[in-house]
Every structure is written in C-alpha cells, then in structure tokens.
Design a protein around this motif. Structure first.
Motif, mmCIF file in Angstrom:
data_model
loop_
_atom_site.group_PDB
_atom_site.id
_atom_site.type_symbol
_atom_site.label_atom_id
_atom_site.label_comp_id
_atom_site.label_asym_id
_atom_site.label_seq_id
_atom_site.Cartn_x
_atom_site.Cartn_y
_atom_site.Cartn_z
ATOM 1 N N UNK A 31 43.303 65.355 -19.454
ATOM 2 C CA UNK A 31 44.554 64.593 -19.448
ATOM 3 C C UNK A 31 45.378 64.742 -18.169
ATOM 4 N N UNK A 32 44.823 65.410 -17.157
ATOM 5 C CA UNK A 32 45.589 65.671 -15.951
ATOM 6 C C UNK A 32 45.649 64.473 -15.013
ATOM 7 N N UNK A 33 44.544 63.749 -14.920
ATOM 8 C CA UNK A 33 44.430 62.656 -13.965
ATOM 9 C C UNK A 33 43.659 61.505 -14.602
ATOM 10 N N UNK A 34 44.072 60.271 -14.339
ATOM 11 C CA UNK A 34 43.334 59.139 -14.870
ATOM 12 C C UNK A 34 44.046 57.831 -14.602
ATOM 13 N N UNK A 156 30.867 65.792 -18.091
ATOM 14 C CA UNK A 156 31.263 66.753 -19.125
ATOM 15 C C UNK A 156 30.905 66.227 -20.510
ATOM 16 N N UNK A 157 31.028 64.928 -20.697
ATOM 17 C CA UNK A 157 30.703 64.314 -21.986
ATOM 18 C C UNK A 157 29.251 64.580 -22.352
ATOM 19 N N UNK A 158 28.358 64.413 -21.404
ATOM 20 C CA UNK A 158 26.943 64.671 -21.653
ATOM 21 C C UNK A 158 26.715 66.146 -21.964
ATOM 22 N N UNK A 159 27.472 67.018 -21.310
ATOM 23 C CA UNK A 159 27.337 68.455 -21.577
ATOM 24 C C UNK A 159 27.672 68.799 -23.009
ATOM 25 N N UNK A 160 28.765 68.260 -23.517
ATOM 26 C CA UNK A 160 29.132 68.518 -24.914
ATOM 27 C C UNK A 160 28.109 67.916 -25.880
ATOM 28 N N UNK A 178 38.674 70.164 -21.869
ATOM 29 C CA UNK A 178 37.646 70.172 -22.911
ATOM 30 C C UNK A 178 38.165 69.732 -24.257
ATOM 31 N N UNK A 179 39.326 70.254 -24.649
ATOM 32 C CA UNK A 179 39.905 69.867 -25.930
ATOM 33 C C UNK A 179 40.281 68.391 -25.944
ATOM 34 N N UNK A 180 40.800 67.891 -24.833
ATOM 35 C CA UNK A 180 41.153 66.476 -24.764
ATOM 36 C C UNK A 180 39.911 65.605 -24.923
ATOM 37 N N UNK A 181 38.831 65.976 -24.239
ATOM 38 C CA UNK A 181 37.590 65.213 -24.332
ATOM 39 C C UNK A 181 37.022 65.255 -25.747
ATOM 40 N N UNK A 182 37.064 66.413 -26.367
ATOM 41 C CA UNK A 182 36.540 66.534 -27.728
ATOM 42 C C UNK A 182 37.345 65.695 -28.716
ATOM 43 N N UNK A 183 38.646 65.643 -28.542
ATOM 44 C CA UNK A 183 39.483 64.845 -29.439
ATOM 45 C C UNK A 183 39.286 63.348 -29.195
ATOM 46 N N UNK A 243 52.860 69.101 -23.193
ATOM 47 C CA UNK A 243 52.533 67.828 -23.823
ATOM 48 C C UNK A 243 51.057 67.469 -23.662
ATOM 49 N N UNK A 244 50.411 68.021 -22.626
ATOM 50 C CA UNK A 244 49.014 67.696 -22.359
ATOM 51 C C UNK A 244 48.045 68.415 -23.287
ATOM 52 N N UNK A 245 48.509 69.455 -23.946
ATOM 53 C CA UNK A 245 47.588 70.297 -24.720
ATOM 54 C C UNK A 245 47.400 69.761 -26.132
ATOM 55 N N UNK A 246 46.141 69.700 -26.526
ATOM 56 C CA UNK A 246 45.783 69.326 -27.883
ATOM 57 C C UNK A 246 45.865 70.573 -28.768
ATOM 58 N N UNK A 247 45.845 70.398 -30.099
ATOM 59 C CA UNK A 247 45.829 71.569 -30.986
ATOM 60 C C UNK A 247 44.674 72.499 -30.642
ATOM 61 N N UNK A 248 44.905 73.800 -30.714
ATOM 62 C CA UNK A 248 43.867 74.755 -30.360
ATOM 63 C C UNK A 248 42.742 74.809 -31.373
ATOM 64 N N UNK A 249 42.983 74.352 -32.584
ATOM 65 C CA UNK A 249 41.924 74.362 -33.585
ATOM 66 C C UNK A 249 40.992 73.194 -33.356
ATOM 67 N N UNK A 250 39.757 73.483 -32.978
ATOM 68 C CA UNK A 250 38.801 72.420 -32.709
ATOM 69 C C UNK A 250 38.496 71.587 -33.938
#
Length: 252
Positions: A31-34, A156-160, A178-183, A243-250
């Motif tokens: 979520x830092x750059x886009x 990174x998407x392919x890595x996950x 990582x959390x942003x991508x997973x969400x 604000x950029x951080x997603x919940x820590x619970x995956x």
C-alpha cells in the motif's frame, strides 16, 4: 492619480507565477506506492505533502522499478521514491532522511512451522524470492554462494501462490506489503493457512532519491527534509502509516 490607479490594479491582480514542480518516478508496491491507489500510496502521499509544505508540487510518473531508477539517475527526472540507501546510491543521488521503515519476514504455511536463528538454518528449505529484490547482505551472499536453495520469481503474488501450493517452504515479504497483498488477492481461508516467523530477515529505512545531475536538487533535498520533519511533527506521518496496516490476524 492614473499612476496610483495603475499600481493598485497591478497589485490586485492574482499572481501568475507558476508553482515549483518536481517530476518524480515511482513504482507499484501497495500500500506504499501505486498509480491507482489513493494519493498514489502512503509513501507517495508523505513525499508529496512534505514537498507541499515547502511550496513545491510533485508530478508522479509510474514505471517499472529499473526504469524509474534509471530515469532519475540520468537526471531525466528529478528523482524517485522510495528506495534503500547505499554507498553507491549516495554517489549518484542526494538521499533523504528516512521516510518509513521496511521490515521483511519469512512467511510460511502453518502446517509447516519454520524455526531459524541464522541464515545457515535455512539450508535445505525451498525458499522463494522476487526477481530484483534485495533481501539483505546475509541472504544475498548465501544466494550468490548457492548455500541456500532460492527460486527467484516474477512477483510477490506468485511467491505466495507457490507457498500455498506447497512448492515453497518460505517466502520473504515486507509485512505491511505482504498483508495488503494477501487481503487483496487471497481469500480468508487461504490467509488462515499462512503465518510468518517473528525474526526479521532484514529491516531498513526507505528514502527519497534526488539526482545529483540536477544542481537544484541539493536545495530541493534540504527543503524536502525540512517539510518531512514538519509533517512528522504534526503526527500525520504516523497516522498515514497506521492507516496502511491491515489487521495482523491473517485469518480475518
């Protein structure tokens, strides 16, 4: 009387002086750059608002990372955000004060627990890594010496995806990214299958780079650092990063 009227009208007219403008390159790292993110991402917002406090407007250009850096290095653009600092880059760029910290962790599946204290403990594991990324000197040295089994991937998407599929044992990612991508790209059920080891793989600060080939950039960097300090003192930098951080619970 006419002369007085002339000067009154002259000072009453709005100023047509153009605002100072910097052309900066950027890349995709939510979520830092886009390009499509609000404010072009949290890091882009911090950079733009720090400059705005000094009366400078930023015009962003989004390119693949290698091209973004090359355009800035050659002086074809004023600079680029955000990057690691290094002795080599300090020769080519004016490097800003730290904008944000980036900490990488090794993600793994919960049914395949990961235990490690040093890089040597990762020998024998199937590790992923994204092409072009620097994961710190110990990791990079082990890769060069082929003492670790590392598969470089296109994203990174392919890595996950390969991690979830069981084709990798661990994959390093900045935790916030990582959390942003997973969400954004994975279901709650898929997220619930993943965790990360609490030992950081690497932790570094990220910076704005301004090309040394543009003489005015020395002054622009001083002004940026001043604006960044003011923005940080206002509490907005901490607010934006939170604000950029997603919940820590995956699993959520």
């Amino acid at each position: 009387m006419r002369r007085l009227l002339f000067w009154l009208l002259l000072f009453a007219l709005p100023s047509t002086q153009a605002a100072e403008e910097l052309r900066l390159t950027n890349g995709e790292w939510a979520p830092y750059l886009g390009a499509q993110l609000p404010h072009h991402g949290i890091a882009s917002r911090i950079v733009a608002e720090a400059f705005a406090l000094e009366g400078i407007e930023v015009r962003w250009e989004f390119h693949p990372w290698a091209r973004s850096l090359l355009l800035a290095e050659r002086g074809d653009r004023h600079g680029s955000a955000v990057w690691l600092s290094s002795p080599h880059r300090k020769e080519t760029f004016f490097v800003s004060d730290p904008i944000l910290d980036s900490t990488y962790y090794l993600f793994h599946r919960k049914d395949r627990p990961l235990h490690w204290e040093s890089i040597e403990d990762l020998a024998g594991l199937r590790l992923g890594a994204t092409t072009g990324y620097d994961y710190g000197e110990p990791f990079q040295r082990a890769e060069a010496q082929q003492s670790l089994q590392i598969r470089r991937l296109g994203s990174d998407l392919l890595g996950f995806r390969q991690l979830l599929a069981g084709r990798l044992d661990a994959f390093p990612m900045d935790k916030v990214v990582g959390f942003d991508l997973l969400h954004e790209q994975f279901s709650s059920a898929e997220r619930a299958r993943l965790s990360f080891h609490p030992r950081p793989l690497r932790s570094d600060s990220l910076h704005l780079l301004l090309s040394r080939r543009i003489p005015q950039n020395a002054d622009y960097m001083l002004r940026f650092n001043a604006g960044l300090a003011r923005l940080r003192e206002s509490g907005k930098v901490s607010q934006y990063l939170l604000e950029a951080q997603r919940p820590l619970s995956l699993g959520r």
